[in-house]
Design an enzyme around this catalytic site. Structure first.
Site, mmCIF file in Angstrom:
data_model
loop_
_atom_site.group_PDB
_atom_site.id
_atom_site.type_symbol
_atom_site.label_atom_id
_atom_site.label_comp_id
_atom_site.label_asym_id
_atom_site.label_seq_id
_atom_site.Cartn_x
_atom_site.Cartn_y
_atom_site.Cartn_z
ATOM 1 N N ASP A 315 0.851 -1.193 0.000
ATOM 2 C CA ASP A 315 0.000 0.000 0.000
ATOM 3 C C ASP A 315 0.881 1.234 0.000
ATOM 4 O OD1 ASP A 315 -2.085 2.021 0.702
ATOM 5 O OD2 ASP A 315 -3.298 0.239 1.064
ATOM 6 N N LYS A 411 -19.490 -0.240 -11.771
ATOM 7 C CA LYS A 411 -19.376 1.017 -12.523
ATOM 8 C C LYS A 411 -18.572 0.844 -13.802
ATOM 9 C CE LYS A 411 -19.923 3.959 -8.450
ATOM 10 N NZ LYS A 411 -20.407 2.846 -7.610
ATOM 11 N N LYS A 423 -11.749 1.358 -14.678
ATOM 12 C CA LYS A 423 -11.885 -0.014 -14.170
ATOM 13 C C LYS A 423 -12.249 -0.973 -15.305
ATOM 14 C CE LYS A 423 -11.480 -1.130 -10.370
ATOM 15 N NZ LYS A 423 -10.241 -1.562 -9.661
#
Length: 622
Positions: A315, A411, A423
């Site tokens: 991360d 989405k 995406k």
């Protein structure tokens, strides 16, 4: 403290000695009508020291001096009774053996008296504390009047704890339970007055402030029905967590929580193929990108249950990763865990990480996901989501990773915003890469996750806490919802079904109106929508849909062996053509502005339907 503790125990022992003596003397007086024969009086005086010693040893063995008698319950009193009877039996045997025996009736009476006096003296501690609590309640008028739903063991324990802990400001008033045989009876002095159908009426009659649902074993359907009834009352609603959340928990009162929207979804728990998941995770090096985020962190919590050889958390945001590291190290001290602070945009850094740790399974959850923010920062959405995914995917291919699971979103289907379009490009990348790689590349697509960072539920809760208004963009807007653990578990399960190139679609249940969610949250807080808390409609934001879809028309849909997981057919297979277009997009990122980025993304993703793009197209042509 040790000094006080020692002297308290010594004082109790001295009082017990006096009570034991009193028990035997009264037994002798009762047996012989206050005219005790000299023989038995002599026997008693000679043996009393040994009898007291036997009682003290029994009390020590049964640990009755270790109990905190102001809070003592049934177990403590049963131990006190048992210790008295055990001492009485041993004392009787002893006096018979040494020839100092008393009449059998005296032995029985003395044991009964000793039990009554020893236990009765200790009951006084609880009575004294209860009087203090009652007096405290009378003096205070800010106690919340509570209705308990459920007359089982959890309800009984909650009532006892409420009475014992005046500082919690709860006053149990009544109980409701659907078992008609319990009606009219009481638990700790609190009456059972009706069933679930009486809740609304009783809340008004008894002026109830809080309804506490205290049935940990309640199934989701009945839970939803009871909550729906409670929502109509205007009372604050709280709930005791489910049985699986209460393992090794002693004090229920500290575990009660507000009823949340998750309780209203009415979904059954996810059933997982544990063997299938274990086959591809156990003893493997597993990398989770975006591991500090909402989905990434829950994936890590689920993955450790399957004994990976090593868990790698990658991360860019160190605070979340640090918190998760501490959590996992505390719960799983033997876990081989490595937290890596790095960006998926930095391909050279990624290659060094792959060289060093050699991951075998990857869950790619790193992404920018906030629709309005990405609409204003499209270059960042493309750099992080698209090229970050390409970097990770190419590293996975180069270093022969066994399985690559990407987290996608509804989405991405006919996207109307740049986040969804990026995406969709991520899905295209993993489908095309799968055609040329030994790595099994798949994506898992689902809708909104309740409670995740930036989701609508935490925002609504914050707005309610501030006194409103709740803001939403359209009264008719709907979304699919799933809890974080539910989504993470299904992602792991979908990974077990991977053959390569699939887009797995999770069953999200029925779409939910955001307006209805807002109304429910206000009611669950014990407030009235548009009276206590205003619901303000602000209008759709750029790129926002009224509803979301989970499948594109050309993908088709096939079932899997799991009832909540479906698979769409691959529709992208030319990685060279896709890379060419991505190379052009990369050039535009460096040289051009927002409109050119939108236009190129539309070229790569033909289903990109953002209404603003028509204006972009006209502008560019001019």
């Amino acid at each position: 403290m040790k000094y006080l503790k020692y002297h308290r125990g010594l004082l109790l022992a001295l009082i017990d000695i006096m009570l034991i003596n009193l028990s035997y003397i009264l037994a002798l007086y009762f047996r012989f009508s206050f005219s005790i024969p000299k023989e038995y009086w002599y026997n008693y005086k000679i043996s009393v020291g040994f009898i007291i010693l036997i009682y003290m040893i029994s009390f020590y063995v049964f640990r009755i001096y270790k109990s905190l008698w102001t809070y003592a319950g049934t177990d403590e009193f049963l131990l006190a009774v048992a210790s008295c009877f055990a001492a009485g039996i041993v004392g009787t045997i002893f006096t018979k053996i040494v020839g100092l025996s008393l009449p059998f009736s005296v032995e029985i009476l003395s044991s009964l008296f000793a039990t009554m006096f020893i236990c009765g003296f200790r009951i006084m501690f609880r009575i004294y504390r209860r009087v203090l609590i009652i007096v405290g309640r009378i003096e205070r008028n800010n106690l919340k009047r509570v209705m308990i739903v459920g007359a089982g063991s959890a309800g009984a324990m909650i009532i006892r704890e409420m009475k014992a802990h005046n500082e919690m400001n709860y006053e149990p008033v009544l109980i409701v339970d659907d078992n008609s045989f319990k009606r009219g009876t009481s638990i700790s002095g609190i009456k059972i007055l009706g069933g679930r159908n009486s809740i609304e009426k009783l809340v008004i009659e008894k002026k109830i402030d809080v309804i506490l649902i205290a049935i940990p074993s309640l199934d989701r359907e009945n839970k939803k029905q009871i909550i729906d009834i409670c929502k109509k009352t205007g009372a604050k609603i709280k709930i005791v967590p489910g049985v699986y959340e209460l393992i090794d928990e002693k004090y229920l009162l500290n575990k009660i929580r507000d009823v949340d929207v998750e309780d209203l979804l009415g979904r059954d728990p996810i059933k997982l193929d544990m063997d299938g998941i274990s086959d591809y995770l156990e003893d493997k090096v597993v990398l989770v990108t975006g591991g500090g985020g909402s989905i990434g962190s829950e994936l890590c919590r689920q993955i450790v249950r399957f004994n990976p050889k090593q868990l790698l958390i990658l991360d860019i945001y160190e605070n979340n990763a640090y918190d998760l590291q501490n959590e996992l190290k505390y719960k799983y001290p033997n876990l081989n865990l490595e937290v890596i602070i790095a960006s998926v945009r930095d391909k050279r850094r990624l290659e060094n990480i792959f060289k060093e740790f050699k991951p075998e399974v990857i869950f790619h959850a790193a992404a920018h996901k906030h629709v309005p923010l990405m609409e204003h920062n499209p270059s960042e959405a493309v750099k992080n989501n698209v090229f970050g995914t390409l970097n990770i995917a190419e590293c996975a291919n180069k270093f022969k990773v066994k399985r690559f699971v990407m987290i996608s979103t509804d989405k991405a289907v006919n996207p109307t915003n740049i986040m969804g379009a990026t995406k969709r490009m991520c899905e295209m990348i993993i489908q095309a890469m799968d055609k040329i790689s030994e790595t099994e590349f798949v994506a898992v697509r689902f809708g909104n996750v309740l409670g995740s960072n930036g989701s609508v539920i935490p925002l609504f809760k914050k707005q309610i806490a501030q006194g409103g208004p709740i803001t939403l963009t359209h009264k008719e807007i709907t979304r699919f919802f799933m809890t974080i653990p539910e989504a993470s578990q299904l992602v792991l399960q979908a990974g077990a079904y991977a053959n390569g190139g699939e887009i797995f679609v999770l069953d999200m249940g029925k779409p939910v109106k955001i307006y209805d969610l807002a109304v429910d949250l206000i009611k669950l807080s014990g407030l009235e929508p548009n009276v206590d808390i205003e619901i303000k409609v602000t209008g759709l934001r750029p790129g926002e849909k009224l509803y979301e879809e989970l499948l594109m028309d050309e993908e088709g849909l096939d079932s899997t062996s799991h009832e909540k997981i479906f698979v769409g057919r691959p529709i992208v297979d030319n990685i060279d053509e896709l890379k060419r277009k991505l190379s052009e997009l990369s050039f535009i990122l460096e040289k051009e502005g927002k409109k050119e980025i939108f236009y190129k993304v539309m070229d790569i993703v033909p289903t990109y339907l953002n209404p603003a793009l028509s204006e972009v197209s006209v502008t560019i042509e001019k």
